[in-house]
Structure formats: C-alpha cells, structure tokens
Design an enzyme around this catalytic site. Structure first.
Site, PDB file in Angstrom:
ATOM      1  N   GLU A  70       0.811  -1.217   0.000  1.00  0.00           N
ATOM      2  CA  GLU A  70       0.000   0.000   0.000  1.00  0.00           C
ATOM      3  C   GLU A  70       0.845   1.268   0.000  1.00  0.00           C
ATOM      4  OE1 GLU A  70      -3.998   0.082   1.888  1.00  0.00           O
ATOM      5  OE2 GLU A  70      -3.114  -1.463   3.169  1.00  0.00           O
ATOM      6  N   ARG A  94      -8.453   3.605   3.190  1.00  0.00           N
ATOM      7  CA  ARG A  94      -8.689   2.364   2.458  1.00  0.00           C
ATOM      8  C   ARG A  94     -10.122   2.223   1.965  1.00  0.00           C
ATOM      9  NH1 ARG A  94      -5.775  -1.660   6.802  1.00  0.00           N
ATOM     10  NH2 ARG A  94      -3.669  -1.688   5.929  1.00  0.00           N
ATOM     11  N   GLU A 226      -9.357  -9.684  16.300  1.00  0.00           N
ATOM     12  CA  GLU A 226     -10.292  -9.441  15.206  1.00  0.00           C
ATOM     13  C   GLU A 226     -11.680 -10.014  15.451  1.00  0.00           C
ATOM     14  OE1 GLU A 226     -10.777 -10.493  10.464  1.00  0.00           O
ATOM     15  OE2 GLU A 226      -8.831 -10.816  11.424  1.00  0.00           O
ATOM     16  N   GLY A 239      -1.373  -0.773  11.603  1.00  0.00           N
ATOM     17  CA  GLY A 239      -0.714  -1.051  12.868  1.00  0.00           C
ATOM     18  C   GLY A 239      -1.657  -1.232  14.039  1.00  0.00           C
TER      19      GLY A 239
END
Length: 265
Positions: A70, A94, A226, A239
């Site tokens: 990216e 994003r 997550e 990060g």
C-alpha cells in the site's frame, strides 16, 4: 475461555450477507478467519455488533490475489481505470479508495509507479518476477498494459505532472505527491480490493469480557483481536490491528487466568 480466532473475512457467505456491495471480493487476510469464534460466542449467548464493518485493502493483484504494498501509493503511485484516467485521491483511506475502485469498469484499476519509486525498493522486483507488475519502457507501453488509448494515458500523466508542479490536485485534492512520476520506465500492476479483516464481531468491555444481553458479562468468557467489535470503529488504521490484539490479548489472558484460579476451573 479466551476467544481469539480471528473474524470472518475468509467466510465469504457471511461477508456477502453483511456487505452485499462486496459480493465476490476475495479475502486476503487470515485464511482461517471463518467465523468460528462468533459461533461459539453466540452459542454462549453473546451479543454481536457491526457485522457490516469490514476492512478492505484497495490494492490486491488481480492475478494471484496477492496484496500489493500500500505504501506505493503514498510514495507517489497513481491509480488509473481502464480508460487511462485517474478517479480518486490515491492516498485516501482504504475504504474510500476501495469503493472508488469498485465503481470502475471490471471493479479493478491499475497502479502505476515510475522508476524513482521502483528503484528505491528492491523487494518490488518480486512483483515483476511473479508477473504481478509489468515493466513499461514508454507511456505507450503503459497504455498497452492497461488496455487504454495511448493518447488518454499520455494526457493523464501530463496533467499529473502539472499537478505535481503546482503542488495542488484540483481533481481529487491529493495533498501528498512525493514524485513527479515522469522517470521511465514505468511499472503497472492490475489491482482490485480484497477483504483484509472484519471490524465487527463479539461485543466486549474494557476488561475483555464477552457481553451478553443488557451489557451483562458472560462469566468466564473473554475475547480479543479481530473476533471482537467496537475497538477499531469503521476503519482500522495501519498497525492498530496488532495493537488491539496485543492489548486485549494481555487483558483477556490475565482475566481468564484469574477467573480460573478463583473458580478452580
């Protein structure tokens, strides 16, 4: 018990159900993130939150489904559509860049960098060796790699050169342009968005306790990473995923151990 299974980014049917506009977009994150933790949590009576919030990576190779670095956009790369035109601020967050790519023909775009960017990172040669990025000696070759009209690509690049010289992007308000992008050869990669991670999942509190109905903690059940919701909001900054996992992983581990010691489990 600590749930740290990852989210559901690799479980396509739930991704499609939660976010229909991304139907068919391939996962590029943790391949075992297949909702297992969510199923366990729901069985235990946990509340789920924000299942429609996903983290999308804008630049994944069309060939091979490989994430393309990216930082290349931040270093000065631009995105062109099949008509050879820019269509977004390439340095945007994003979600926005990904949605703009999905609006283009074929739901894909072409990342273009020049030799100044390429030569500064020897690792980029790997993309060329794998056939994910094509070396183009001329602007006409760039157009051919894209499948666009050569005059259109030349016009786009010339306009970008003027944009760089003015340090003002009147088209898409891009404020950071590190290179003029006029140093051939150029390198082109066909890219598309990919699902990197899920931002929704199990509701927890600041003690990493899994919450049931009425914000009541479920005894002995903790979660981190997550698989949880509400930590990242609607967009995960680079990060922050690791920071989230480490912070709440430590909390969940400590709380779970204390609970086991207290209850004798």
């Amino acid at each position: 018990m600590v749930l740290a299974t990852g989210g559901f980014a690799a479980y396509s049917s739930l991704v499609d159900q939660s976010h229909p506009t991304l139907k068919g977009i391939a996962p590029v994150g943790f391949r075992d993130a297949t909702r297992d933790g969510l199923v366990i949590a729901r069985t235990a009576g946990a509340s789920l939150l924000d299942l429609d919030q996903l983290e999308i990576r804008p630049t994944v190779s069309v060939k091979g489904n490989v994430p393309i670095e990216e930082a290349l956009r931040a270093r000065g790369g631009i995105l062109l559509n099949k008509s050879g035109k820019r269509f977004t601020d390439e340095t945007g967050i994003r979600d926005i860049v990904s949605q703009d790519i999905l609006k283009q023909s074929g739901h894909a775009a072409y990342l273009v960098i020049d030799s100044e960017i390429f030569d500064a990172d020897k690792a980029l040669q790997t993309y060329v060796d794998q056939g994910l990025m094509k070396r183009c000696g001329t602007v006409a070759a760039v157009a051919k790699a894209i499948g666009a009209n050569s005059a259109a690509v030349k016009s786009t690049l010339n306009r970008y050169y003027r944009t760089y010289d003015r340090k003002f992007d009147q088209d898409f308000a891009r404020y950071e342009m590190r290179v003029r992008l006029d140093q051939g050869p150029w390198y082109v990669a066909a890219v598309k968005p990919g699902v990197l991670a899920t931002l929704g999942g199990i509701r927890i509190n600041d003690r990493a306790e899994v919450l049931g109905s009425g914000d009541t903690p479920i005894p002995g059940l903790y979660a981190a990473g997550e698989v949880t919701a509400g930590v990242q909001g609607g967009n995960m900054m680079p990060g922050n995923g690791l920071t989230d996992a480490v912070t709440f992983g430590l909390i969940a581990g400590a709380k779970s151990a204390a609970y086991a010691g207290k209850t004798g489990l």
